[in-house]
Design an enzyme around this catalytic site. Structure first.
Site, PDB file in Angstrom:
ATOM      1  N   HIS A  18      34.294  47.161  31.945  1.00 48.97           N
ATOM      2  CA  HIS A  18      34.110  46.112  32.951  1.00 48.97           C
ATOM      3  C   HIS A  18      34.711  46.544  34.284  1.00 48.97           C
ATOM      4  CE1 HIS A  18      34.528  41.481  33.872  1.00 48.97           C
ATOM      5  NE2 HIS A  18      33.929  42.136  34.833  1.00 48.97           N
ATOM      6  N   HIS A  62      33.584  46.795  38.584  1.00 53.95           N
ATOM      7  CA  HIS A  62      32.601  46.514  39.634  1.00 53.95           C
ATOM      8  C   HIS A  62      32.924  47.389  40.851  1.00 53.95           C
ATOM      9  CE1 HIS A  62      31.353  43.015  37.358  1.00 53.95           C
ATOM     10  NE2 HIS A  62      32.567  42.516  37.385  1.00 53.95           N
ATOM     11  N   ARG A  92      29.439  44.645  42.584  1.00 57.35           N
ATOM     12  CA  ARG A  92      30.476  43.620  42.725  1.00 57.35           C
ATOM     13  C   ARG A  92      29.923  42.277  42.266  1.00 57.35           C
ATOM     14  NH1 ARG A  92      33.037  40.297  46.729  1.00 57.35           N
ATOM     15  NH2 ARG A  92      31.217  40.454  48.095  1.00 57.35           N
ATOM     16  N   HIS A 131      28.189  37.014  33.115  1.00 58.37           N
ATOM     17  CA  HIS A 131      29.117  37.063  34.254  1.00 58.37           C
ATOM     18  C   HIS A 131      28.528  36.300  35.429  1.00 58.37           C
ATOM     19  CE1 HIS A 131      32.220  38.413  36.912  1.00 58.37           C
ATOM     20  NE2 HIS A 131      32.620  39.399  36.155  1.00 58.37           N
ATOM     21  N   TYR A 190      34.821  31.910  37.157  1.00 54.05           N
ATOM     22  CA  TYR A 190      34.598  33.003  36.201  1.00 54.05           C
ATOM     23  C   TYR A 190      34.985  32.570  34.780  1.00 54.05           C
ATOM     24  CZ  TYR A 190      33.838  36.799  39.671  1.00 54.05           C
ATOM     25  OH  TYR A 190      33.351  37.624  40.649  1.00 54.05           O
ATOM     26  N   GLU A 228      38.555  45.369  34.703  1.00 57.63           N
ATOM     27  CA  GLU A 228      38.031  44.847  35.977  1.00 57.63           C
ATOM     28  C   GLU A 228      38.967  45.221  37.111  1.00 57.63           C
ATOM     29  OE1 GLU A 228      36.947  40.667  36.006  1.00 57.63           O
ATOM     30  OE2 GLU A 228      35.517  40.974  37.618  1.00 57.63           O
ATOM     31  N   ARG A 234      45.002  41.959  42.144  1.00 53.10           N
ATOM     32  CA  ARG A 234      45.300  43.323  42.579  1.00 53.10           C
ATOM     33  C   ARG A 234      46.780  43.623  42.693  1.00 53.10           C
ATOM     34  NH1 ARG A 234      40.156  44.842  46.513  1.00 53.10           N
ATOM     35  NH2 ARG A 234      38.652  43.704  45.232  1.00 53.10           N
TER      36      ARG A 234
END
Lengths: 360, 360
Positions: free
Chosen positions: B11, B13, B74, B181, B197, B287, B293
């Site tokens: 997973h 993007h 993305r 998704h 999500y 991901e 992040r």
């Protein structure tokens, strides 16, 4: 806190109400559609109400060893997407009255929480008189706040919006918390108890987390039911999202104001909840005779007999007493007083109850 | 399976694509609103793409010791609620082409998954040519299926509906799975990565669980990302709901066809996932450079460095090899062949890459 803690289940709905109660609701909505006035409210005798409780929630309380259920109208039955503000007002009034009757008949076992007369895209200001009535006249200790009265179409503003502030002001005025609880889904994408409830929980948490509500109402309290939806399982995600958004530590951000119930129907989920969320923020609850009514073949016990899971957690007696009793008394600021008050009137009712149970 | 397992992240993007890529998307949508044709697609050099990967996903792969990312456009950028079918077709085509270029430049490190040209209330039949193209010409091994192209308004039928069967037939024909998704939320109730999500995951699972899809397509496979949304945490609830609905044992009902990724950003969540969901149904994923992040102050490592959590789980080497490698090869039926094929072309690219990295 008392020396011997009670077992207080903070999340129960009157799912077993006499048939004519929900029957009237159907008639009311049909009349509304036809542009007619609703029929008169049905008669329900005390015996009819007693029967549904003695064979329902009270029976389960005794089987499971719980003492008190914080009790509100059936959540899926609130149906805020049906009718309009006037039908919601009449229906909420009827539902809360029935809860009050249960609490009057079984004052040691049930304390009330109000359903609100919400309607999609109607200012929640219309709920204020019903809150006053339920607190002042009925002795209710909280409200169920539906963050999506449209039933899955999300037509109302976020819980972060000042739209909801009249409710929040009233909560603070009365020292009552709100459980963030949606009703039935009318959007066919959602299964009411399989996705809509859990999503409502996650969304409610997220909306509050990213809001100024706790700055504006430092003492306000919300319970996120169903174990917090997806939140505790994704606690790292939410900690990280808060951090990335420069909102600070998630614990500082929400844990004075947000609490999670224990309506999680297997031991591993309860273990996670107790590991991730501080004990002070967990309130015992089962939502029994609710979404999941079967017996788990893996345990031989009801899925929703959540006390069994908590009994198995490696927590101190003090921590368990917080989950079962102390935290509820802290979050529901009026609870201890109402327990005392209702207990004082209880002996007569209990005697009457036992008498009736002995009848054929 | 190979003797030494790879670490396959299923997973990822392309969140770091060259700026002109998303810039063109904005121009395209603006042109559509103005009733004008879109501008020509922007030029992106191989060097520009290399730079975003070498300083982005490839750097993170190396730091974390992962080998291969199953890579797609993305997710929040898919924006199926914007424009119409023709804008979605052009945008999906552009996005998939860029993924193909990444996979061509870094054939050992990235294998593609297709974004679909979905649009709210447009039959997904329009996606079939793009699936064929991505599988046959680009060697992609799966698709991302958006169960709510309306971006949070849920205007399309449930995944249980025959509306989606053309996609399911194509998945079976090509032996490719779909990751369920959603894209960005345009409904202001939802936070894209904080609630939309996770809700999309829970809803997708629930819709499939209560459907006939697995009876009609016994070999079809779906990945529910973000650790399955709320599902594993509420596994008891879902087991009980399936039982109450007389659907049988949940494990029998879904676990031949539904798999969960490990995008859960703290250790307790990973522990729950591995405890509740059979190891055969868990696929490693991070991901990374995605929703979260930051660095977790509790661990000193990135929240989304999910390999660290799995490394800590009390599982056998064999079980970990399934999570990191074997399960992905089983679920993505074309994966092993494409790994072999892309590896055969890899040496030149890698040499080129190292050369470029040494440049100032």
């Amino acid at each position: 806190m008392r020396q011997i803690p009670m077992i207080i289940d903070c999340h129960g709905h009157y799912t077993t109400a006499p048939r004519q109660h929900e029957g009237w609701r159907n008639e009311q909505i049909e009349a509304h559609k036809a542009g007619k006035p609703p029929p008169p409210r049905p008669r329900m005798t005390d015996d009819e109400i007693r029967e549904t409780i003695v064979g329902g929630q009270l029976k389960v309380q005794r089987e499971r060893g719980t003492d008190l259920t914080i009790f509100s109208p059936r959540a899926a039955g609130m149906g805020h997407h049906l009718g309009d503000a006037s039908t919601s007002e009449a229906w909420a009034s009827a539902c809360n009255e029935v809860i009050h009757r249960v609490c009057t008949l079984f004052p040691k076992n049930f304390i009330g929480v109000a359903m609100l007369p919400q309607s999609a895209r109607v200012s929640p200001k219309n709920c204020l008189p019903e809150i006053d009535r339920c607190v002042n006249e009925y002795g209710f200790v909280g409200i169920n706040l539906n963050p999506d009265p449209s039933g899955g179409h999300r037509q109302d503003p976020s819980l972060s919006d000042r739209y909801w502030y009249p409710i929040y002001e009233k909560m603070v005025e009365h020292d009552i918390p709100a459980m963030v609880h949606v009703s039935a889904a009318c959007n066919p994408a959602y299964h009411t108890t399989g996705s809509h409830y859990l999503n409502g929980d996650t969304v409610g948490f997220n909306q509050l987390m990213t809001s100024s509500v706790f700055k504006d109402f430092p003492t306000i309290k919300f319970i996120i039911p169903h174990g917090g939806g997806a939140v505790p399982y994704h606690w790292g995600r939410f900690r990280g999202l808060a951090q990335d958004a420069k909102l600070g530590l998630l614990t500082d951000l929400v844990l004075k104001n947000i609490f999670f119930d224990t309506c999680v129907y297997h031991l591993p989920g309860q273990q996670l909840l107790a590991k991730v969320i501080p004990i002070d923020n967990i309130l015992f609850a089962s939502e029994m005779i609710g979404a999941v009514r079967g017996i788990d073949p893996e345990t031989g016990h009801h899925y929703d007999d959540t006390k069994r899971y908590i009994d198995q957690l490696p927590l101190s007696a003090e921590d368990k007493a917080k989950i079962f009793d102390g935290n509820a008394r802290r979050v529901y600021g009026r609870l201890s007083r109402i327990i005392e008050k209702q207990s004082a009137t209880a002996e007569v009712s209990v005697a009457s109850l036992w008498h009736r149970e002995e009848e054929p």
